[in-house]
Design an enzyme around this catalytic site. Sequence first.
Site, mmCIF file in Angstrom:
data_model
loop_
_atom_site.group_PDB
_atom_site.id
_atom_site.type_symbol
_atom_site.label_atom_id
_atom_site.label_comp_id
_atom_site.label_asym_id
_atom_site.label_seq_id
_atom_site.Cartn_x
_atom_site.Cartn_y
_atom_site.Cartn_z
ATOM 1 N N HIS A 33 22.536 -13.767 -9.763
ATOM 2 C CA HIS A 33 22.335 -14.947 -10.614
ATOM 3 C C HIS A 33 21.141 -14.754 -11.543
ATOM 4 O O HIS A 33 21.245 -14.957 -12.768
ATOM 5 C CB HIS A 33 22.115 -16.180 -9.729
ATOM 6 N N GLU A 34 20.016 -14.367 -10.966
ATOM 7 C CA GLU A 34 18.806 -14.206 -11.779
ATOM 8 C C GLU A 34 18.924 -13.015 -12.735
ATOM 9 O O GLU A 34 18.376 -13.040 -13.838
ATOM 10 C CB GLU A 34 17.579 -14.058 -10.877
ATOM 11 N N HIS A 37 20.440 -14.179 -15.966
ATOM 12 C CA HIS A 37 19.432 -14.766 -16.857
ATOM 13 C C HIS A 37 18.594 -13.673 -17.518
ATOM 14 O O HIS A 37 18.351 -13.694 -18.736
ATOM 15 C CB HIS A 37 18.496 -15.687 -16.069
#
Length: 380
Positions: A33-34, A37
């Site tokens: 997920h990170e 980003h």
Amino acid sequence: MNDILHALFSTEGVIIGTLVPFLFVLTVVVFVHEMGHYLVGRLCGIGVSAFSVGFGPELVGFNDRHGTRWKLCAIPLGGYVKFVGDMNATSSPADSAAIEALSEEERKIAFHTQPIWKRAATVFAGPFFNFLLTVAVFAVLFSLYGRYVLEPTVAAVQPGSPAAEAGIEPGDRFVSVNGEAVESFGDVQRLVSGRSGDKLTFVMKRDGKDVTVTATPKITEETDALGNKIKVAIIGVVTNAEVGEPRQITYSPAGAFVAAVEETGHIIQRTGQFLKRFAVGREDKCQLGGPVKIAGMAEQAAKLGFEWLVQLVALLSVGIGILNLLPIPPLDGGHLMFYVFEAVTRRPLSERVMEMFYRAGFLLVLGFMGFVFWNDLFGC
């Protein structure tokens, strides 16, 4: 002493049997997920101050040549990417005075000075990468193992069940459920399991003719593959090896990818359907759990084999992706909501109004976290 060590470090113990699988599942999902980003932010020319897996005190870390601090922190219940210009780890915008304090070079790469499309793409990338992870997991599993399916033919009907009341008979073959075509018995289960209390229309093939019936699935408690007690909706039909004609579907790499995208879409649809029904009180609160429940599921999955643990990663990844898209600050969906407002009105929300939204959002998130912790420990 030996008993204590065995309880902690054996494959059945707390550390190896539960903690390690739990940390594996959660760390993979959070990292992906990170990383979404981070990668899209870097592609958009945004500077990154920190990339963290976990919260709280830093355990280990290093600085890369771009000045990003990569670190592993003590509380493994999430993570964050902090961009240049962020006030904190939730990417809350700094006030105007703090922005003014940035150097000219920092302003060029600060997150909140970028065009809306760059900010939106960077924020959306986290949940999108979670969905990509699920697609990748299923694509690999389908390529390696294929898929075991049964024909959507009824072998038996439970007396007094919704199917019996609707007139479904042994030998009937499902054609569609609420207008959606079915190809396997698993499709029927998928379309029925989350629809308790909803009147559904079934088209059945009987003696070469289509017969249309309606039935309302009822809730029942079952045990899933990981040994958890779950509540699902059923209409009361079963199949078997004789009429279901079990077969193994094999896939080419391209076919496995397509099947994985479809399966991920089904999971997203079912999860969204569950959340909508839950919001209006039509789902059991005990179906939602937090870290304790996830740890228990990770333990059971690890006992069944690594492929089960990877499947749990895929399912949790979808859930994290969907939850992060909810329009609640400080979640990713909350940021996207602000960007939509800014795009429509051609100006951002005022700092005061945005701060009010963030505070309300934090309370909602904390309330949800408290709710799932209560479910984990006392509620269910």
